[in-house]
Design a protein around this motif. Structure first.
Motif, mmCIF file in Angstrom:
data_model
loop_
_atom_site.group_PDB
_atom_site.id
_atom_site.type_symbol
_atom_site.label_atom_id
_atom_site.label_comp_id
_atom_site.label_asym_id
_atom_site.label_seq_id
_atom_site.Cartn_x
_atom_site.Cartn_y
_atom_site.Cartn_z
ATOM 1 N N ILE A 67 0.758 -1.417 0.000
ATOM 2 C CA ILE A 67 0.114 0.112 -0.061
ATOM 3 C C ILE A 67 0.844 1.218 0.043
ATOM 4 N N LEU A 68 1.909 1.125 0.842
ATOM 5 C CA LEU A 68 2.661 2.352 0.986
ATOM 6 C C LEU A 68 3.563 2.519 -0.323
ATOM 7 N N ASP A 69 4.038 1.170 -0.956
ATOM 8 C CA ASP A 69 4.813 1.533 -2.182
ATOM 9 C C ASP A 69 3.931 1.956 -3.473
ATOM 10 N N THR A 70 2.747 1.729 -3.288
ATOM 11 C CA THR A 70 1.540 1.915 -4.631
ATOM 12 C C THR A 70 1.446 3.571 -4.142
ATOM 13 N N GLN A 71 1.483 4.020 -3.109
ATOM 14 C CA GLN A 71 0.960 5.435 -2.815
ATOM 15 C C GLN A 71 2.233 6.133 -2.227
ATOM 16 N N LYS A 72 3.287 5.983 -2.695
ATOM 17 C CA LYS A 72 4.455 6.369 -1.985
ATOM 18 C C LYS A 72 4.685 7.827 -2.347
ATOM 19 N N PHE A 73 3.863 8.597 -3.358
ATOM 20 C CA PHE A 73 4.142 9.875 -3.639
ATOM 21 C C PHE A 73 2.925 10.778 -2.833
ATOM 22 N N ILE A 74 2.200 9.979 -2.239
ATOM 23 C CA ILE A 74 1.215 10.564 -1.358
ATOM 24 C C ILE A 74 1.534 10.380 0.198
ATOM 25 N N PHE A 75 2.133 9.177 0.559
ATOM 26 C CA PHE A 75 2.586 8.889 2.128
ATOM 27 C C PHE A 75 4.046 9.517 2.157
ATOM 28 N N GLY A 76 4.651 9.409 1.325
ATOM 29 C CA GLY A 76 6.091 9.833 1.386
ATOM 30 C C GLY A 76 6.265 11.603 1.487
ATOM 31 N N PRO A 77 5.455 12.313 0.941
ATOM 32 C CA PRO A 77 5.521 13.879 1.203
ATOM 33 C C PRO A 77 4.870 14.110 2.557
ATOM 34 N N LEU A 78 3.631 13.317 2.835
ATOM 35 C CA LEU A 78 2.981 13.580 3.933
ATOM 36 C C LEU A 78 3.714 13.263 5.177
ATOM 37 N N LEU A 79 4.668 12.179 5.167
ATOM 38 C CA LEU A 79 5.479 11.718 6.232
ATOM 39 C C LEU A 79 6.839 12.927 6.500
ATOM 40 N N ILE A 80 6.884 13.348 5.303
ATOM 41 C CA ILE A 80 8.041 14.505 5.358
ATOM 42 C C ILE A 80 7.521 15.836 5.922
ATOM 43 N N VAL A 221 12.913 10.828 7.224
ATOM 44 C CA VAL A 221 13.811 9.754 6.571
ATOM 45 C C VAL A 221 13.010 8.722 5.951
ATOM 46 N N ARG A 222 11.795 8.241 6.536
ATOM 47 C CA ARG A 222 11.041 7.253 6.051
ATOM 48 C C ARG A 222 10.270 7.714 5.097
ATOM 49 N N GLY A 223 9.772 9.237 4.763
ATOM 50 C CA GLY A 223 8.925 9.488 3.846
ATOM 51 C C GLY A 223 9.954 9.572 2.660
ATOM 52 N N ALA A 225 12.950 7.867 2.156
ATOM 53 C CA ALA A 225 13.008 6.349 1.547
ATOM 54 C C ALA A 225 12.168 5.811 1.087
ATOM 55 N N LEU A 226 10.829 6.172 1.236
ATOM 56 C CA LEU A 226 9.588 5.628 0.691
ATOM 57 C C LEU A 226 9.741 5.942 -0.934
ATOM 58 N N MET A 227 10.080 7.143 -1.182
ATOM 59 C CA MET A 227 9.881 7.502 -2.643
ATOM 60 C C MET A 227 11.457 6.914 -3.329
ATOM 61 N N ILE A 228 12.554 7.280 -2.545
ATOM 62 C CA ILE A 228 13.810 6.846 -3.175
ATOM 63 C C ILE A 228 14.105 5.388 -3.100
ATOM 64 N N GLY A 229 13.789 4.670 -2.078
ATOM 65 C CA GLY A 229 13.869 3.079 -1.991
ATOM 66 C C GLY A 229 15.152 2.855 -1.152
ATOM 67 N N LYS A 230 15.519 1.682 -0.860
ATOM 68 C CA LYS A 230 16.800 1.166 -0.292
ATOM 69 C C LYS A 230 16.647 1.189 0.975
ATOM 70 N N PHE A 231 15.443 1.368 1.774
ATOM 71 C CA PHE A 231 15.364 1.282 3.153
ATOM 72 C C PHE A 231 14.305 0.301 3.473
ATOM 73 N N LEU A 232 14.585 -1.199 3.854
ATOM 74 C CA LEU A 232 13.624 -1.968 4.162
ATOM 75 C C LEU A 232 12.876 -1.663 5.481
ATOM 76 N N SER A 233 11.672 -2.009 5.472
ATOM 77 C CA SER A 233 10.939 -1.876 6.650
ATOM 78 C C SER A 233 11.302 -2.920 7.875
ATOM 79 N N GLU A 234 11.310 -2.827 8.953
ATOM 80 C CA GLU A 234 11.825 -3.742 9.812
ATOM 81 C C GLU A 234 10.897 -4.887 9.923
ATOM 82 N N SER A 235 9.694 -5.128 9.320
ATOM 83 C CA SER A 235 8.846 -6.256 9.201
ATOM 84 C C SER A 235 9.374 -7.137 8.099
ATOM 85 N N ILE A 236 10.194 -6.705 6.863
ATOM 86 C CA ILE A 236 10.659 -7.235 6.130
ATOM 87 C C ILE A 236 11.885 -7.921 6.408
ATOM 88 N N VAL A 237 12.646 -7.083 7.096
ATOM 89 C CA VAL A 237 14.139 -7.528 7.757
ATOM 90 C C VAL A 237 13.734 -8.859 8.748
#
Length: 296
Positions: A67-80, A221-223, A225-237
């Motif tokens: 969900i976050l990856d699909t809407q990353k240009f919405i959730f990313g700027p919002l987090l920032i 940072v998470r916002g 990283a959501l748009m840039i990538g290369k930051f795995l969420s803790e759940s995936i790790v």
């Protein structure tokens, strides 16, 4: 899930090489089911269709990630935006901060309670939990402000910061503890959340500045990283470590996490300076004045 194998020998005069790609679709209770008709021996590139339970998400956390990856240009700027507010003005406007932190805590609590122990696979559930967390945060914030329950907000602030610290610690150090990965993660979460909640309640004036600055820095940072990538969420790790997929973890994580942590540390220090000396709250800076909330 798509698996691409290394290319083989030349198969035509134009330089094309033999290649095989497995396109695996999720199908519960099936080890592996291959569509044999999808393989053509004389064809240069073969995309073999298959179905397997191993292509299914094993945790609802991955549905949230999608969900976050699909809407990353919405959730990313919002987090920032939220993060920048907390970094610079977290202690300046305590009522707004109370809502932001409490809503964040409710969203994280709902996501962890549901996503950590169930797999439903419905995107709408993720959106409902996020919306429900925001509404719950609004209600609890009003109660905290109207009843002047400063100590309750301190516990909530400590819990959110504990979540942030757990995520950073697991991404940097604890992911190398391969034995009982889930136990290590949740034990660290409990210790950080409970410990920082108690600490925050005892040292509110200092903690509100440090807590909002570091939480805001993490959101930025998470916002990004959501748009840039290369930051795995803790759940995936955690999932990769639990499944002993160490090569995949190292290939996906790399050294980017250390760069993100460095940016987090710089933003945290910058936020502390801004709140302490530029956008300082006089009620917190001057100890003689009463607190925003009357501690009970």
């Amino acid at each position: 899930m798509r698996l691409k194998f290394p290319e083989g020998q030349n198969c035509s005069q134009n330089g094309s090489k033999y290649s095989i790609i497995f396109d695996i679709e999720c199908k519960d209770n099936v080890d592996i089911e291959i569509d044999e008709d999808s393989f053509v021996p004389k064809q240069c590139q073969n995309i073999i269709k298959a179905k397997s339970k191993y292509a299914c998400s094993q945790s609802l956390y991955f549905d949230v990630t999608d969900i976050l990856d699909t809407q990353k240009f919405i959730f990313g700027p919002l987090l920032i935006i939220v993060g920048l507010y907390l970094i610079a003005l977290g202690s300046k406007f305590p009522y707004v901060t109370t809502f932001v932190i409490t809503a964040s805590a409710c969203v994280l609590l709902f996501l962890n309670l549901v996503f950590g122990f169930a797999h439903i696979g419905k995107d709408i559930l993720g959106y409902c939990l996020i919306g429900g967390g925001i509404i719950a945060g609004l209600v609890i914030s009003f109660i905290i402000i109207l009843k002047e329950k400063k100590n309750i907000f301190c516990y909530i602030m400590g819990g959110v910061l504990g979540f942030v610290i757990t995520g950073l610690c697991y991404n940097i150090l604890l992911k190398f503890i391969y034995s009982n990965a889930s136990v290590v993660y949740w034990l660290t979460m409990i210790v950080c959340v409970v410990g920082l909640s108690i600490f925050g309640n005892q040292l509110y004036e200092i903690f509100i500045t440090i807590g909002t600055a570091s939480t805001g820095a993490y959101a930025v940072v998470r916002g990004a990283a959501l748009m840039i990538g290369k930051f795995l969420s803790e759940s995936i790790v955690l999932e990769l470590v639990s499944n002993k997929e160490y090569n995949e973890l190292n290939a996906s994580d790399g050294y980017y996490i250390y760069l993100y942590v460095l940016v987090w540390a710089i933003l945290t220090c910058g936020g502390f300076f801004l709140q302490k000396y530029v956008f300082k709250n006089e009620d917190i800076a001057e100890k003689a004045k009463p607190d925003i909330y009357e501690k009970v």
